[in-house]
Scaffold this motif. Sequence first.
Motif, PDB file in Angstrom:
ATOM      1  N   MET A   1     -21.298  11.150   0.401  1.00  0.00           N
ATOM      2  CA  MET A   1     -19.867  10.944   0.244  1.00  0.00           C
ATOM      3  C   MET A   1     -19.489   9.585   0.822  1.00  0.00           C
ATOM      4  O   MET A   1     -19.848   9.251   1.932  1.00  0.00           O
ATOM      5  N   GLU A   2     -18.746   8.793   0.068  1.00  0.00           N
ATOM      6  CA  GLU A   2     -18.351   7.472   0.537  1.00  0.00           C
ATOM      7  C   GLU A   2     -17.093   7.581   1.381  1.00  0.00           C
ATOM      8  O   GLU A   2     -16.209   8.365   1.105  1.00  0.00           O
ATOM      9  N   ASN A   3     -17.055   6.756   2.413  1.00  0.00           N
ATOM     10  CA  ASN A   3     -15.909   6.729   3.302  1.00  0.00           C
ATOM     11  C   ASN A   3     -15.207   5.389   3.135  1.00  0.00           C
ATOM     12  O   ASN A   3     -15.748   4.360   3.489  1.00  0.00           O
ATOM     13  N   TYR A   4     -14.016   5.361   2.568  1.00  0.00           N
ATOM     14  CA  TYR A   4     -13.276   4.130   2.348  1.00  0.00           C
ATOM     15  C   TYR A   4     -12.222   3.965   3.426  1.00  0.00           C
ATOM     16  O   TYR A   4     -11.522   4.914   3.783  1.00  0.00           O
ATOM     17  N   ASN A   5     -12.117   2.761   3.946  1.00  0.00           N
ATOM     18  CA  ASN A   5     -11.087   2.436   4.919  1.00  0.00           C
ATOM     19  C   ASN A   5      -9.819   2.086   4.139  1.00  0.00           C
ATOM     20  O   ASN A   5      -9.701   1.004   3.598  1.00  0.00           O
ATOM     21  N   THR A   6      -8.867   2.998   4.081  1.00  0.00           N
ATOM     22  CA  THR A   6      -7.685   2.784   3.238  1.00  0.00           C
ATOM     23  C   THR A   6      -6.760   1.715   3.803  1.00  0.00           C
ATOM     24  O   THR A   6      -5.994   1.123   3.062  1.00  0.00           O
ATOM     25  N   THR A   7      -6.837   1.423   5.086  1.00  0.00           N
ATOM     26  CA  THR A   7      -5.984   0.384   5.649  1.00  0.00           C
ATOM     27  C   THR A   7      -6.443  -0.991   5.197  1.00  0.00           C
ATOM     28  O   THR A   7      -5.658  -1.791   4.728  1.00  0.00           O
ATOM     29  N   ALA A   8      -7.722  -1.278   5.307  1.00  0.00           N
ATOM     30  CA  ALA A   8      -8.236  -2.607   4.973  1.00  0.00           C
ATOM     31  C   ALA A   8      -8.417  -2.795   3.474  1.00  0.00           C
ATOM     32  O   ALA A   8      -8.219  -3.878   2.952  1.00  0.00           O
ATOM     33  N   GLN A   9      -8.796  -1.740   2.752  1.00  0.00           N
ATOM     34  CA  GLN A   9      -9.114  -1.880   1.334  1.00  0.00           C
ATOM     35  C   GLN A   9      -8.031  -1.336   0.428  1.00  0.00           C
ATOM     36  O   GLN A   9      -8.176  -1.370  -0.781  1.00  0.00           O
ATOM     37  N   GLY A  10      -6.948  -0.836   0.961  1.00  0.00           N
ATOM     38  CA  GLY A  10      -5.914  -0.241   0.135  1.00  0.00           C
ATOM     39  C   GLY A  10      -6.301   1.169  -0.270  1.00  0.00           C
ATOM     40  O   GLY A  10      -7.187   1.775   0.316  1.00  0.00           O
ATOM     41  N   HIS A  11      -5.626   1.687  -1.288  1.00  0.00           N
ATOM     42  CA  HIS A  11      -5.931   3.036  -1.751  1.00  0.00           C
ATOM     43  C   HIS A  11      -5.594   3.160  -3.236  1.00  0.00           C
ATOM     44  O   HIS A  11      -4.883   2.348  -3.799  1.00  0.00           O
ATOM     45  N   GLU A  12      -6.127   4.181  -3.821  1.00  0.00           N
ATOM     46  CA  GLU A  12      -5.899   4.435  -5.232  1.00  0.00           C
ATOM     47  C   GLU A  12      -4.431   4.800  -5.470  1.00  0.00           C
ATOM     48  O   GLU A  12      -3.817   5.494  -4.665  1.00  0.00           O
ATOM     49  N   LEU A  13      -3.880   4.332  -6.579  1.00  0.00           N
ATOM     50  CA  LEU A  13      -2.508   4.667  -6.964  1.00  0.00           C
ATOM     51  C   LEU A  13      -2.524   5.746  -8.030  1.00  0.00           C
ATOM     52  O   LEU A  13      -3.422   5.789  -8.875  1.00  0.00           O
ATOM     53  N   GLY A  14      -1.506   6.588  -7.983  1.00  0.00           N
ATOM     54  CA  GLY A  14      -1.325   7.595  -9.023  1.00  0.00           C
ATOM     55  C   GLY A  14      -0.616   6.981 -10.219  1.00  0.00           C
ATOM     56  O   GLY A  14       0.030   5.935 -10.124  1.00  0.00           O
ATOM     57  N   TRP A  15      -0.710   7.651 -11.358  1.00  0.00           N
ATOM     58  CA  TRP A  15      -0.123   7.124 -12.593  1.00  0.00           C
ATOM     59  C   TRP A  15       1.386   6.937 -12.495  1.00  0.00           C
ATOM     60  O   TRP A  15       1.948   6.042 -13.132  1.00  0.00           O
ATOM     61  N   ASP A  16       2.058   7.728 -11.705  1.00  0.00           N
ATOM     62  CA  ASP A  16       3.518   7.662 -11.606  1.00  0.00           C
ATOM     63  C   ASP A  16       3.998   7.095 -10.274  1.00  0.00           C
ATOM     64  O   ASP A  16       5.181   7.190  -9.961  1.00  0.00           O
ATOM     65  N   ASP A  17       3.095   6.505  -9.482  1.00  0.00           N
ATOM     66  CA  ASP A  17       3.486   5.951  -8.182  1.00  0.00           C
ATOM     67  C   ASP A  17       4.425   4.764  -8.360  1.00  0.00           C
ATOM     68  O   ASP A  17       4.395   4.065  -9.383  1.00  0.00           O
ATOM     69  N   GLU A  18       5.253   4.521  -7.359  1.00  0.00           N
ATOM     70  CA  GLU A  18       6.142   3.369  -7.335  1.00  0.00           C
ATOM     71  C   GLU A  18       5.363   2.162  -6.809  1.00  0.00           C
ATOM     72  O   GLU A  18       4.576   2.288  -5.874  1.00  0.00           O
ATOM     73  N   ILE A  19       5.575   1.009  -7.418  1.00  0.00           N
ATOM     74  CA  ILE A  19       4.920  -0.211  -6.964  1.00  0.00           C
ATOM     75  C   ILE A  19       5.980  -1.256  -6.633  1.00  0.00           C
ATOM     76  O   ILE A  19       7.068  -1.248  -7.216  1.00  0.00           O
ATOM     77  N   GLN A  20       5.631  -2.163  -5.690  1.00  0.00           N
ATOM     78  CA  GLN A  20       6.579  -3.190  -5.286  1.00  0.00           C
ATOM     79  C   GLN A  20       5.909  -4.533  -5.036  1.00  0.00           C
ATOM     80  O   GLN A  20       6.450  -5.574  -5.369  1.00  0.00           O
ATOM     81  N   GLN A  21       4.733  -4.541  -4.445  1.00  0.00           N
ATOM     82  CA  GLN A  21       4.076  -5.776  -4.022  1.00  0.00           C
ATOM     83  C   GLN A  21       3.774  -6.684  -5.201  1.00  0.00           C
ATOM     84  O   GLN A  21       3.269  -6.252  -6.229  1.00  0.00           O
ATOM     85  N   GLU A  22       4.100  -7.972  -5.027  1.00  0.00           N
ATOM     86  CA  GLU A  22       3.815  -8.968  -6.050  1.00  0.00           C
ATOM     87  C   GLU A  22       2.721  -9.895  -5.552  1.00  0.00           C
ATOM     88  O   GLU A  22       2.327  -9.824  -4.387  1.00  0.00           O
ATOM     89  N   SER A  23       2.231 -10.739  -6.389  1.00  0.00           N
ATOM     90  CA  SER A  23       1.193 -11.681  -5.998  1.00  0.00           C
ATOM     91  C   SER A  23       1.695 -12.563  -4.870  1.00  0.00           C
ATOM     92  O   SER A  23       2.818 -13.067  -4.912  1.00  0.00           O
ATOM     93  N   SER A  24       0.865 -12.747  -3.877  1.00  0.00           N
ATOM     94  CA  SER A  24       1.243 -13.605  -2.760  1.00  0.00           C
ATOM     95  C   SER A  24       0.591 -14.981  -2.879  1.00  0.00           C
ATOM     96  O   SER A  24       0.616 -15.766  -1.944  1.00  0.00           O
ATOM     97  N   PHE A  25       0.014 -15.278  -4.042  1.00  0.00           N
ATOM     98  CA  PHE A  25      -0.666 -16.549  -4.238  1.00  0.00           C
ATOM     99  C   PHE A  25       0.336 -17.691  -4.221  1.00  0.00           C
ATOM    100  O   PHE A  25       1.343 -17.673  -4.929  1.00  0.00           O
ATOM    101  N   ILE A  26       0.062 -18.680  -3.385  1.00  0.00           N
ATOM    102  CA  ILE A  26       0.884 -19.885  -3.302  1.00  0.00           C
ATOM    103  C   ILE A  26      -0.050 -21.070  -3.439  1.00  0.00           C
ATOM    104  O   ILE A  26      -1.062 -21.152  -2.742  1.00  0.00           O
ATOM    105  N   LEU A  27       0.267 -21.995  -4.328  1.00  0.00           N
ATOM    106  CA  LEU A  27      -0.504 -23.219  -4.476  1.00  0.00           C
ATOM    107  C   LEU A  27       0.285 -24.335  -3.804  1.00  0.00           C
ATOM    108  O   LEU A  27       1.351 -24.730  -4.282  1.00  0.00           O
ATOM    109  N   LEU A  28      -0.224 -24.809  -2.677  1.00  0.00           N
ATOM    110  CA  LEU A  28       0.443 -25.890  -1.956  1.00  0.00           C
ATOM    111  C   LEU A  28       0.171 -27.217  -2.643  1.00  0.00           C
ATOM    112  O   LEU A  28      -0.946 -27.455  -3.117  1.00  0.00           O
ATOM    113  N   PRO A  29       1.155 -28.114  -2.693  1.00  0.00           N
ATOM    114  CA  PRO A  29       0.893 -29.461  -3.198  1.00  0.00           C
ATOM    115  C   PRO A  29      -0.061 -30.177  -2.243  1.00  0.00           C
ATOM    116  O   PRO A  29      -0.109 -29.864  -1.052  1.00  0.00           O
TER     117      PRO A  29
END
Length: 144
Positions: free
Chosen positions: A1-29
Motif C-alpha cells: 500500500m502506498e503512503n502519500y503525503n497529502t500536505t506536500a503532494q496535494g490530494h486527489e479531487l472529486g469530480w464535483d469538488d470546488e476549485i480556486q487555485q490558479e497558476s502562480s507562474f510569474i515570468l520576471l523581466p
Amino acid sequence: MENYNTTAQGHELGWDDEIQQESSFILLPEGDYRFTVEKFDRARHNGSDKIPPCNKAILHFRVFSPDGSSVLLQENLFLHTKMEWKLSEFFASIGMKQKGQAARMNWQEVNGKSGICHVKIRNYDKKDGSVGQANQIEKVVSIL
C-alpha cells in the motif's frame, strides 16, 4: 500500500469538488532583483562534458519583484575547482565572504541570507513543439 503525503503532494479531487487555485507562474523581466535563500539541498552531480562528478548544492532562491510578488528559482552550485569562482560569487553576495580573502563554505548558515541576483529569461523547447520561457539566475551580485 502506498503512503502519500497529502500536505506536500496535494490530494486527489472529486469530480464535483470546488476549485480556486490558479497558476502562480510569474515570468520576471530580465533585471536585478533581491533574493533570499529559502533552503538548499545536498546532492551529487554525476558528471558532464563540462564538470566531472562532484558534490553540488541545490539552492532555492525566493526572488522578489518590485511589486512585492515573488518567484522561487532553483540554482545548482557545483563543488569543484572549475566552479570555485561561482561559489565565491555566491558567498560574497550573501555577505559570507570578503573579496580577495579565502572563506570556508558554511552551508548551514546560507538559509535566510539575502542578496542581489541578475535574472534572465531562458527560452526552451516544449514537448508540443512550441517555445516556452522561464526565469533563470544568470549571476549573483556582490555588494561592495
